[in-house]
Design an enzyme around this catalytic site. Structure first.
Site, mmCIF file in Angstrom:
data_model
loop_
_atom_site.group_PDB
_atom_site.id
_atom_site.type_symbol
_atom_site.label_atom_id
_atom_site.label_comp_id
_atom_site.label_asym_id
_atom_site.label_seq_id
_atom_site.Cartn_x
_atom_site.Cartn_y
_atom_site.Cartn_z
ATOM 1 N N ASN A 62 0.717 -1.201 0.090
ATOM 2 C CA ASN A 62 0.065 0.098 0.066
ATOM 3 C C ASN A 62 0.878 1.275 0.033
ATOM 4 O OD1 ASN A 62 -2.772 1.227 0.511
ATOM 5 N ND2 ASN A 62 -1.415 2.105 2.065
ATOM 6 N N ASP B 207 -0.101 -6.710 3.930
ATOM 7 C CA ASP B 207 -0.456 -5.629 4.784
ATOM 8 C C ASP B 207 -1.417 -4.622 4.285
ATOM 9 O OD1 ASP B 207 0.119 -4.196 7.289
ATOM 10 O OD2 ASP B 207 0.792 -2.603 5.821
ATOM 11 N N GLU C 151 -4.633 -9.051 5.172
ATOM 12 C CA GLU C 151 -5.119 -8.210 6.126
ATOM 13 C C GLU C 151 -6.204 -7.508 5.567
ATOM 14 O OE1 GLU C 151 -3.945 -4.978 9.624
ATOM 15 O OE2 GLU C 151 -3.145 -4.913 7.509
ATOM 16 N N ASP D 237 1.216 6.780 0.206
ATOM 17 C CA ASP D 237 0.654 5.720 -0.398
ATOM 18 C C ASP D 237 0.945 5.649 -1.908
ATOM 19 O OD1 ASP D 237 -1.064 5.460 1.896
ATOM 20 O OD2 ASP D 237 -2.723 4.758 0.623
#
Length: 595
Positions: free
Chosen positions: A187, A277, A319, A246
């Site tokens: 990310n 993640d 996740e 990001d």
């Protein structure tokens, strides 16, 4: 056929059309356990989880058995025995596991030296934990202690060692039958990453690799946090902090680079997959549309095809900290597994309140949402208060939590130190403290120097050495439960049917494959229960059956069991296998054809 009349339209947790795999599981639940079942001997285990004798403990036939004697049942169609669900995974924070060079920081050499504690590769031994998968929290070069802000995706974090150290660790793990997955932070990167520094300079090489705005859009993140951060005369998007900008996955160049990074870790380094993640945040779509966007799903689906092209046997777990229906929407196209946060919360609430209701609700949600056994189950992780703290240090509750984790459907993950009862609350550093190996000061065998973070209180008694030789310890319970799970296919990848407990603190579930039917039953309350009864309106059972003890926490492994009476619909009606279920106890019982 009498005793085998359950139909898929009545099965709990199954909806037509949710997933092809789930629909196949519905068929499995109709028939699972209805073929001839050969008794499966459990391995020798130590207290408090103990295997019963190989012969049935209870062999008295019901006075009025259901089902015609000698009748044949329809062969089961069962969930696939996929590799991830056949393993027990261990989440390791390298910095806190074991220091191998005496600088106070855990490293890859230290982790490698302690592999025999996790799994020594010899199935005959009982003094290792028995895990068969390891998830490493980030090990790429990062300026932070936790590693979730990457500077260089191709370089091992210098605090942890060298590429040669990593190669040696992976080889040693593989030699013991342990697969290794690593945290892949897709990310965002560190603001110190050279890509971001180039993008911030606007020098033409990485201009669109991050999300920039000429003005401050002003809107906030999903938790009300500031997400737009000023740099010079521009603003960039960073969901988690200004130090973690990001990446912009609308840029083909970013996608191409992360595909390269993926191939590097799978092919060159040789890891067996990834934990993703913050998987739900990859592609934003404007204010209020920052998570679980269609673009995120589409990007991940294409990326997973890249993973499978490089390593068809790789495991990808995501996740997605959301309710079951949302988390499960990433499986199987985007990831192989996603974490079941609802189940983790339910286990904690059930034990804290002494009521089975939260667990029963979460189990129904999980069975409805995920393809069979594709939910990654856990108790707590590196972002949460540790389970032993949540349970106020109660060892009996912690043992039952382990029992629930390792008998419920899904693929279990154990957070390092959980198996010895390590405690900890926020801030994050205090839930990621060094592993205590011994009761000897000043650093409990973690290092010969000053630990990077002080140890948790109580390390003098809560440590591996103290618990290894104690058959009543939490560590012994984990070792035995993992051994029981590894010896019984039904606990690894069987179909699951919830069973009503008949008392507020009692619940259970059947786990079935084509040749094995197990029942897990638990009393989550802090008092013994005598007034209960296990019931299932319709199910996969065929009588007459015997019951045999496979393993227990909090109970007597030599207890005599009352055999079940199977109803005409293949279920149960108020069965009490034991006169009393002790407080915080759990049992795994094998239901087998009567001789």
């Amino acid at each position: 056929i009498a005793g085998c009349r359950a139909t898929h339209s009545r099965l709990p947790g199954v909806r037509r059309g949710r997933h092809p795999a789930t629909w196949a599981t519905a068929i499995a639940l109709v028939a699972a356990g209805c073929s001839t079942v050969a008794p499966t001997a459990a391995p020798a285990t130590t207290e408090p989880v103990s295997a019963a004798p190989a012969t049935p403990v209870a062999s008295v036939l019901p006075s009025e058995p259901s089902g015609a004697a000698g009748s044949a049942c329809t062969p089961a169609t069962i969930p696939p025995a996929d590799d991830p669900s056949s393993r027990v995974w261990y989440e390791a924070f390298v910095r806190s596991f074991k220091d191998g060079n005496g600088d106070g920081i855990g490293d890859l050499k230290g982790l490698t030296a302690k592999l025999d504690y996790l799994n020594d590769g010899n199935p005959a031994t009982t003094d290792d934990l028995g895990v068969t998968g390891i998830w490493l929290m980030p090990i790429a070069d990062s300026p932070s202690y936790h590693g979730y802000d990457v500077i260089d995706y191709d370089r091992v974090e210098p605090d942890y060692g060298t590429r040669a150290d990593l190669d040696a660790f992976i080889a040693a793990a593989h030699a013991r039958g342990i697969k290794v997955i690593v945290d892949l932070v897709l990310n965002h990167t560190s603001s110190e990453n050279s890509w971001f520094e180039s993008s911030a300079r606007h020098d033409g090489t990485h201009d669109d690799w991050y999300v920039w705005s000429a003005t401050n859009p002003g809107w906030l993140g999903p938790d009300g946090q500031i997400v737009w951060h000023e740099h010079g005369k521009r603003w960039y998007y960073g969901l988690f902090s200004e130090g973690m900008p990001d990446l912009n996955y609308r840029s083909p160049a970013v996608t191409a680079e992360m595909d390269r990074v993926t191939t590097f870790w799978l092919q060159d380094v040789g890891v067996d997959g990834f934990r993703l993640d913050a998987a739900k945040y990859l592609v934003e779509d404007g204010e209020g549309k920052l998570q679980n966007t269609p673009e995120t799903h589409a990007w991940l689906a294409a990326w997973k095809q890249q993973v499978e092209a490089v390593r068809p046997d790789a495991t990808v777990v995501g996740e997605v900290w959301d309710p079951a229906t949302i988390a499960a929407s990433y499986v199987p196209d985007d990831t192989d597994l996603t974490f079941d946060f609802g189940m983790a919360q339910a286990i904690r609430l059930a034990l804290q309140g002494g009521r089975a209701a939260p667990l029963e609700t979460a189990l129904g949600d999980s069975l409805t949402a995920w393809p069979a056994n594709r939910n990654a189950t856990f108790l707590t992780n590196h972002d949460q208060t540790r389970i032993m703290t949540e349970l106020n240090g109660d060892a009996a509750s912690a043992k039952l939590a382990a029992f629930l984790l390792l008998t419920l459907p899904g693929t279990p993950f154990v957070y390092y130190g959980e198996e010895i009862g390590l405690t900890g609350t926020k801030p994050d550093e205090r839930i990621r403290t060094p592993m205590p190996w011994t009761g000897e000061g000043p650093a409990a065998g973690f290092t010969t120097a000053t630990p990077w973070e002080p140890l948790q209180d109580g390390w003098q008694t809560v440590n591996v050495a103290a618990e290894t030789g104690d058959p009543a310890s939490l560590l012994s319970a984990y070792r035995s439960l993992i051994a029981v799970r590894g010896a019984n296919d039904a606990l690894q990848h069987g179909a699951t049917v919830p069973v009503q407990g008949g008392a507020e603190g009692v619940t259970g579930w059947l786990r079935t494959t084509g040749d094995q039917t197990l029942l897990a039953v638990a009393n989550v309350s802090d008092a013994p229960i005598t007034e209960y009864g296990l019931s299932l309106d319709d199910g996969p059972l065929c009588g007459p059956l015997t019951a045999r003890m496979v393993g227990t926490v909090g109970g007597d492994p030599a207890s005599a069991l009352v055999p079940p009476v199977v109803t005409a619909d293949g279920g149960l009606d108020g069965w009490r296998p034991l006169p009393t279920l002790p407080a915080r106890s759990g049992y795994v019982l094998a239901l087998e054809p009567a001789p």
